[in-house]
Scaffold this active site. Structure first.
Site, mmCIF file in Angstrom:
data_model
loop_
_atom_site.group_PDB
_atom_site.id
_atom_site.type_symbol
_atom_site.label_atom_id
_atom_site.label_comp_id
_atom_site.label_asym_id
_atom_site.label_seq_id
_atom_site.Cartn_x
_atom_site.Cartn_y
_atom_site.Cartn_z
ATOM 1 N N PHE A 161 0.836 -1.200 0.000
ATOM 2 C CA PHE A 161 0.000 0.000 0.000
ATOM 3 C C PHE A 161 0.870 1.249 0.000
ATOM 4 C CE2 PHE A 161 -2.318 -3.219 2.430
ATOM 5 C CZ PHE A 161 -3.612 -3.148 1.925
ATOM 6 N N ASP A 162 0.456 2.246 -0.761
ATOM 7 C CA ASP A 162 0.953 3.597 -0.575
ATOM 8 C C ASP A 162 0.333 4.129 0.723
ATOM 9 O OD1 ASP A 162 2.104 6.113 -1.058
ATOM 10 O OD2 ASP A 162 0.350 6.784 -2.168
#
Length: 312
Positions: A161-162
């Site tokens: 995930f960012d």
């Protein structure tokens, strides 16, 4: 007793995200719906090739064990019901157990996310993804040209995930877009002990945390935070996860370095980011999906990002 999806991780996915229907989709986009249906019927016994999210879905379903239904995958598609037959046959040929599907024949499918209680919606249709995000559901547009997931970790679901505008709200990203990197770093250092607001994908991370805690003999889960943040802005991200009571297995604070090669080494089954540039880099190496929300995906944000790119 009525069936229920309560206490399960619910993934809603379009047929094009699960399988490679790009050839058929090109025919559909010509406007000849009858020819599209005829093609799908002619190929009904030919399993469709895996799509971008195929590995993610197959591995998540492997968390299910006799007496323990932990993950539910529902096909949520703009396909017509007839073409849906090929989708389910392709699912069966892949050895996956997917029993539920909603086929809307071109109408908006995202309205069915609420009764499903979906924790994730994956689609190749950007408009549907934006609507789902606006309704509060974690959603991403799959980059259909992405590299497919590797096979080095058959018993481990890997998801990356960012941070800002994905796991966290885009409060800090707005500062960066409006005032630049120095102001962003100062802002985050000043607020290091104040948790970031929830982002659109926090509900998915929470559901994955529950899935990990439920335990499985067959599968494990490994997560990574892959962010352009660097010290000292890293601290607020870590403290936010601590505040949530949710850990990630790896955290990469890259300070603006291209994410693609780092993701290649992590080998995720899927990566989520809100910036198209990052998705393009990532898709060369791993399955990736664009989270079309936050300031970078607004008209003003896109204009600011383009000015910054040209000034480099």
């Amino acid at each position: 007793m009525a069936a229920t999806l309560q206490d399960q991780l619910v993934v809603a996915i379009s047929s094009r995200a699960l399988f490679d229907f790009e050839e058929e989709n090109r025919l559909f986009e010509t406007g000849d719906a009858d020819a599209y249906v005829e093609t799908q019927l002619r190929r009904i016994d030919i399993p469709a090739p895996p799509g971008v999210a195929f590995s993610l879905v197959k591995k998540l379903l492997a968390f299910n064990e006799p007496g323990h239904q932990r993950v539910e995958v529902v096909v949520l598609s703009r396909n017509d019901p007839v073409s849906g037959m090929r989708v389910f046959r392709s699912v069966a040929a892949a050895g996956m157990r997917v029993e539920r599907g909603v086929f809307t024949q071109g109408r908006d499918p995202f309205r069915y996310l609420k009764p499903l209680g979906a924790h994730l919606f994956l689609s190749a249709n950007e408009a549907d993804v934006r609507q789902a995000l606006a309704m509060g559901f974690p959603a991403a547009r799959v980059a259909t040209g992405s590299a497919r997931a590797g096979e080095n970790h058959p018993h481990e679901v890997r998801i990356a995930f960012d941070g800002d505008a994905v796991l966290f709200a885009d409060e800090a990203e707005q500062v960066f877009q409006k005032r630049g990197l120095a102001a962003f770093q100062a802002h985050e250092k000043r607020k290091a002990e104040l948790p970031l607001p929830d982002g659109p994908f926090k509900p998915l991370l929470t559901a994955l945390h529950r899935l990990q805690g439920a335990g499985s003999q067959a599968m494990r889960l490994r997560t990574a935070l892959v962010t352009a943040r660097s010290a000292p802005a890293h601290e607020r991200a870590i403290r936010t996860l601590m505040h949530w009571g949710i850990g990630v297995d790896e955290a990469m604070f890259l300070g603006g370095l291209p994410k693609g090669e780092f993701l290649r080494e992590f080998e995720p089954d899927f990566f989520f980011d809100d910036q198209t540039g990052h998705i393009e880099q990532a898709a060369e190496h791993v399955p990736a999906g664009h989270v079309a929300g936050g300031v970078t995906n607004s008209a003003a944000g896109a204009e600011t990002s383009e000015r910054r790119r040209r000034s480099k």
